[in-house]
Design a protein around this motif. Structure first.
Motif, PDB file in Angstrom:
ATOM      1  N   ARG A   1       0.832  -1.214   0.000  1.00 30.62           N
ATOM      2  CA  ARG A   1       0.000   0.000   0.000  1.00 30.62           C
ATOM      3  C   ARG A   1       0.862   1.259   0.000  1.00 30.62           C
ATOM      4  NH1 ARG A   1      -2.295   3.685  -1.024  1.00 30.62           N
ATOM      5  NH2 ARG A   1      -4.380   4.420  -0.445  1.00 30.62           N
ATOM      6  N   VAL A   2       1.991   1.208   0.706  1.00 28.75           N
ATOM      7  CA  VAL A   2       2.913   2.351   0.686  1.00 28.75           C
ATOM      8  C   VAL A   2       3.456   2.552  -0.719  1.00 28.75           C
ATOM      9  CG1 VAL A   2       5.121   3.242   1.543  1.00 28.75           C
ATOM     10  CG2 VAL A   2       3.547   2.106   3.120  1.00 28.75           C
TER      11      VAL A   2
ATOM     12  N   SER B   1       7.831 -16.926   7.079  1.00 27.51           N
ATOM     13  CA  SER B   1       8.499 -15.862   6.332  1.00 27.51           C
ATOM     14  C   SER B   1       8.310 -16.073   4.839  1.00 27.51           C
ATOM     15  CB  SER B   1       9.997 -15.850   6.653  1.00 27.51           C
ATOM     16  OG  SER B   1      10.616 -17.032   6.160  1.00 27.51           O
ATOM     17  N   VAL B   2       8.685 -15.063   4.068  1.00 24.18           N
ATOM     18  CA  VAL B   2       8.643 -15.186   2.618  1.00 24.18           C
ATOM     19  C   VAL B   2       9.544 -16.331   2.169  1.00 24.18           C
ATOM     20  CG1 VAL B   2       9.319 -14.055   0.464  1.00 24.18           C
ATOM     21  CG2 VAL B   2       8.071 -12.766   2.198  1.00 24.18           C
TER      22      VAL B   2
ATOM     23  N   ARG C   1       4.553 -10.757  -3.242  1.00 25.16           N
ATOM     24  CA  ARG C   1       3.416 -10.114  -3.898  1.00 25.16           C
ATOM     25  C   ARG C   1       2.092 -10.792  -3.502  1.00 25.16           C
ATOM     26  NH1 ARG C   1       5.037 -10.484  -8.763  1.00 25.16           N
ATOM     27  NH2 ARG C   1       3.762 -12.184  -9.572  1.00 25.16           N
ATOM     28  N   TYR C   2       2.093 -12.117  -3.446  1.00 24.66           N
ATOM     29  CA  TYR C   2       0.870 -12.845  -3.089  1.00 24.66           C
ATOM     30  C   TYR C   2       0.535 -12.681  -1.608  1.00 24.66           C
ATOM     31  CZ  TYR C   2       0.371 -15.002  -7.656  1.00 24.66           C
ATOM     32  OH  TYR C   2       0.159 -15.198  -9.002  1.00 24.66           O
ATOM     33  N   LEU C   3       1.554 -12.657  -0.769  1.00 26.22           N
ATOM     34  CA  LEU C   3       1.307 -12.470   0.663  1.00 26.22           C
ATOM     35  C   LEU C   3       0.782 -11.066   0.943  1.00 26.22           C
ATOM     36  CD1 LEU C   3       4.353 -14.317   2.281  1.00 26.22           C
ATOM     37  CD2 LEU C   3       1.959 -15.059   2.221  1.00 26.22           C
ATOM     38  N   GLU C   4       1.280 -10.095   0.210  1.00 21.29           N
ATOM     39  CA  GLU C   4       0.785  -8.730   0.390  1.00 21.29           C
ATOM     40  C   GLU C   4      -0.668  -8.612  -0.083  1.00 21.29           C
ATOM     41  OE1 GLU C   4       3.630  -6.290  -1.589  1.00 21.29           O
ATOM     42  OE2 GLU C   4       5.037  -6.317   0.104  1.00 21.29           O
TER      43      GLU C   4
ATOM     44  N   VAL D   1      -3.829 -12.578   6.152  1.00 24.51           N
ATOM     45  CA  VAL D   1      -2.582 -12.640   6.922  1.00 24.51           C
ATOM     46  C   VAL D   1      -2.204 -11.231   7.347  1.00 24.51           C
ATOM     47  CG1 VAL D   1      -1.783 -14.663   5.622  1.00 24.51           C
ATOM     48  CG2 VAL D   1      -1.053 -12.376   4.919  1.00 24.51           C
ATOM     49  N   LYS D   2      -1.287 -11.144   8.291  1.00 27.27           N
ATOM     50  CA  LYS D   2      -0.761  -9.843   8.691  1.00 27.27           C
ATOM     51  C   LYS D   2       0.750  -9.915   8.777  1.00 27.27           C
ATOM     52  CE  LYS D   2      -1.209 -10.560  13.714  1.00 27.27           C
ATOM     53  NZ  LYS D   2      -1.769 -10.013  14.975  1.00 27.27           N
TER      54      LYS D   2
END
Length: 232
Positions: free
Chosen positions: A113-114, A179-180, A196-199, A207-208
């Motif tokens: 988002r940033v 973790s990634v 990218r998918y986790l975000e 997830v957070k």
């Protein structure tokens, strides 16, 4: 070499400002030049660095981010403000918009988002720099107005099959903290793709992201599953 957009962070929480600084500096077009923890420091640092972009928290120990924006606007500041805060009530959002902010980011901040806020700034600047006059269509595009045509049904860059595989792994193995790198090894795809998918899952509230400071060095990004039922 292309000159980067100078950016200042106004944030009284050192951990939050560090995470935000790290995220901004990962964008190739932006560079953090100053970090302020108080209202007084913010005014001083702005005069010293004249940043083009300012990320400002609402709550400060000696004032508020709103007051910082008001003061700098009165003094003729030529920059873009992005509000970062945990405040979600509609009145606060309305007040921030009235101050002329470019974006409003709710904490905890997501890296994606940033970067979206930074990309929007780049898009806005490029569009205005390439023309002397703009028509209504161009203005609507710059301001992010919704189009009635060509509405995308799925998120850009998110493949349904890959997303389904990721969700299946999370559900089957019931991973609560990972973790990634962990997920990259399991899925046999690159870390950049996994992030990218986790975000995306983070934006959906599935997830957070948390920072692990027990690494002996720079904190590492970890992800936690918020509710396994959301994977259905």
């Amino acid at each position: 070499m292309k000159q980067k957009v100078t950016t200042m962070i106004i944030e009284d929480d050192p951990r939050a400002s560090y995470a935000l600084e790290l995220t901004i500096n990962q964008h190739p077009d932006f560079e953090v030049v100053a970090i302020s923890e108080t209202y007084a420091d913010a005014l001083l640092h702005y005069e010293l660095f004249k940043p083009q972009m300012v990320f400002v928290d609402i709550s400060l120990p000696d004032g508020s981010g709103m007051e910082v924006i008001q003061k700098l606007r009165r003094d003729g500041a030529n920059c873009y403000f992005i509000m970062t805060t945990a405040e979600r009530d509609a009145k606060t959002v309305e007040q921030a918009v009235q101050q002329g902010i470019s974006d409003y980011l709710v904490k905890p901040l997501r890296m994606s988002r940033v970067h979206q806020a930074l990309d929007d700034y780049n898009f806005y600047r490029r569009k205005l720099a390439t023309r002397e006059q703009v028509d209504q269509g161009a203005i609507d595009q710059i301001l992010g107005k919704r189009s009635t045509t060509n509405v995308r049904q799925t998120p850009k860059g998110i493949d349904a099959t890959t997303l389904k595989t990721l969700k299946k792994i999370l559900k089957t193995e019931q991973l609560t903290d990972f973790s990634v790198e962990d997920m990259s090894d399991r899925m046999k795809i690159s870390r950049i793709t996994v992030r990218r998918y986790l975000e995306y899952l983070e934006s959906e509230g599935i997830v957070k992201m948390v920072l692990n400071y027990k690494t002996g060095g720079r904190p590492r990004r970890h992800y936690q599953l918020t509710d396994i039922n959301l994977l259905n």
